[in-house]
Design an enzyme around this catalytic site. Sequence first.
Site, PDB file in Angstrom:
ATOM      1  N   ASP A 184     -38.897 -74.246  -9.525  1.00 18.59           N
ATOM      2  CA  ASP A 184     -38.569 -73.476 -10.718  1.00 18.59           C
ATOM      3  C   ASP A 184     -39.814 -73.401 -11.593  1.00 18.59           C
ATOM      4  O   ASP A 184     -40.350 -74.433 -12.021  1.00 18.59           O
ATOM      5  CB  ASP A 184     -37.421 -74.141 -11.490  1.00 18.59           C
ATOM      6  CG  ASP A 184     -37.089 -73.400 -12.770  1.00 18.59           C
ATOM      7  OD1 ASP A 184     -36.579 -72.271 -12.680  1.00 18.59           O
ATOM      8  OD2 ASP A 184     -37.354 -73.950 -13.868  1.00 18.59           O
ATOM      9  N   GLU A 268     -38.345 -68.411  -7.108  1.00 20.14           N
ATOM     10  CA  GLU A 268     -37.488 -67.361  -7.645  1.00 20.14           C
ATOM     11  C   GLU A 268     -38.190 -66.019  -7.473  1.00 20.14           C
ATOM     12  O   GLU A 268     -39.405 -65.926  -7.614  1.00 20.14           O
ATOM     13  CB  GLU A 268     -37.217 -67.591  -9.128  1.00 20.14           C
ATOM     14  CG  GLU A 268     -36.436 -68.845  -9.449  1.00 20.14           C
ATOM     15  CD  GLU A 268     -36.401 -69.094 -10.940  1.00 20.14           C
ATOM     16  OE1 GLU A 268     -35.333 -68.901 -11.541  1.00 20.14           O
ATOM     17  OE2 GLU A 268     -37.437 -69.471 -11.501  1.00 20.14           O
ATOM     18  N   CYS A 344     -21.451 -79.341  -9.318  1.00 17.84           N
ATOM     19  CA  CYS A 344     -20.092 -78.861  -9.039  1.00 17.84           C
ATOM     20  C   CYS A 344     -19.997 -77.350  -8.894  1.00 17.84           C
ATOM     21  O   CYS A 344     -18.965 -76.830  -8.460  1.00 17.84           O
ATOM     22  CB  CYS A 344     -19.139 -79.329 -10.140  1.00 17.84           C
ATOM     23  SG  CYS A 344     -19.543 -78.641 -11.771  1.00 17.84           S
ATOM     24  N   CYS A 361     -18.731 -82.650 -14.951  1.00 22.90           N
ATOM     25  CA  CYS A 361     -18.585 -83.383 -13.693  1.00 22.90           C
ATOM     26  C   CYS A 361     -19.431 -84.656 -13.675  1.00 22.90           C
ATOM     27  O   CYS A 361     -19.338 -85.454 -12.737  1.00 22.90           O
ATOM     28  CB  CYS A 361     -18.962 -82.495 -12.513  1.00 22.90           C
ATOM     29  SG  CYS A 361     -20.729 -82.119 -12.404  1.00 22.90           S
ATOM     30  N   ASP A 368     -34.719 -77.686 -15.759  1.00 20.36           N
ATOM     31  CA  ASP A 368     -35.556 -77.087 -14.732  1.00 20.36           C
ATOM     32  C   ASP A 368     -35.321 -77.734 -13.367  1.00 20.36           C
ATOM     33  O   ASP A 368     -35.401 -77.059 -12.332  1.00 20.36           O
ATOM     34  CB  ASP A 368     -37.033 -77.207 -15.119  1.00 20.36           C
ATOM     35  CG  ASP A 368     -37.360 -76.418 -16.378  1.00 20.36           C
ATOM     36  OD1 ASP A 368     -36.648 -75.438 -16.655  1.00 20.36           O
ATOM     37  OD2 ASP A 368     -38.318 -76.782 -17.090  1.00 20.36           O
TER      38      ASP A 368
END
Length: 390
Positions: A184, A268, A344, A361, A368
């Site tokens: 990222d 990305e 989750c 969760c 990041d």
Amino acid sequence: MSMKTFKFRLYPTKKQCEKLEWTLARCCELYNAALQERREMYTYTGKGTNYNAQAMQLPEIKEIREEYKDIHSQVLQDVLRRVEKTFKDFFKRVKAGKKPGYPRFQSRTHYDSFCFPQVGFSLKNGRLELSKVGHVKIKLHRKVLGTIKTCIIKREGKHWYACFSCEVEAMPRTPYTDKVVGIDLGVSKLATLSTGDVIENPKHYRRAEKKLTKAQQALSRKKRGSKRRKKAIQRVARLHRKVRNQRNDYLHQWSRRLVDTYETIVFEDIAPANLSKRAKPKQDEETGHYLPNGAGAKSGLNKSIMDAGWSQFIAFCEYKAANAGRVQVVKVDPKYTSQVCSGCGTVVKKTLSERWHSCECGTELDRDHNAALNIKALWLGQSLQEAQAS
């Protein structure tokens, strides 16, 4: 076989510098004349021209302008090919529906390179022999690999460089691990890996910003055409060149580490040019007055994005991976990678200022790092729970 460029510093004599500058000036004139001919031909006849038609005129040009006889013929031909390429790129952008950007005339200060595409140069005993110029001293700080195809002579401020484009054989190398890593890209940190490791952002431009501001202010006070202004221009160019070299060196080091370590590197699929666009103006419909649009903050963010060098980082990883053979660089859709919980799979909306990911969760980790895990999971095609378990 692949193409690789080797860049070396040249140390020409004063007379050779004058000859190189003179050659650049003549090439710039030819470029602008070829561009003007294309514009006028289309204006008056409705038809364009091409490289072959313009290249056929070079012998006549040399009879009229005898100084062009002192420049290697293939250098002049390459100038016309450069004009041809600018128009082809222009029409490609038009067809793609992008902002066209019609080819423009070049000033002598911005036209800073000329090319020997096939012949007219040779390397002998630590010197570069250039046709019509002579033997120029060159600093060969590393071995030139493969077969030299072209030689570009480039001016950067007061310095001169030779860039050799070579055809080299690929040298496959096995990475340290066959794992997949998601990355990222960011501003405060250059990159965060799905392993939890972080690549810090040295912010080279930000660190040099004060010096650049003073240098540019000093430049604005100098009288146009004066020697002092020329020196001020060179100082600004030298500071920018230092920042660029620092950024390139840093990105080269980290791209090499990633390619040597991982078999698959996942980024990305982002467009930094779109992310760094200026803020759109906001106007009151009733009064017509312009409203605050956060342009100041957006300008600062844009500067940080460009300083990080995301596109360059990805490009360095891609070409190093291609040379390595067994390593691949891939891209995935960045949509919701920062918002979805890697534990989750639920969407946890966060503003840009929120740097910590916290989910019901029980997943608690850096924002990041969470995005990097989602990027990796998208490439693996797993559910987010499977990706977290692996």
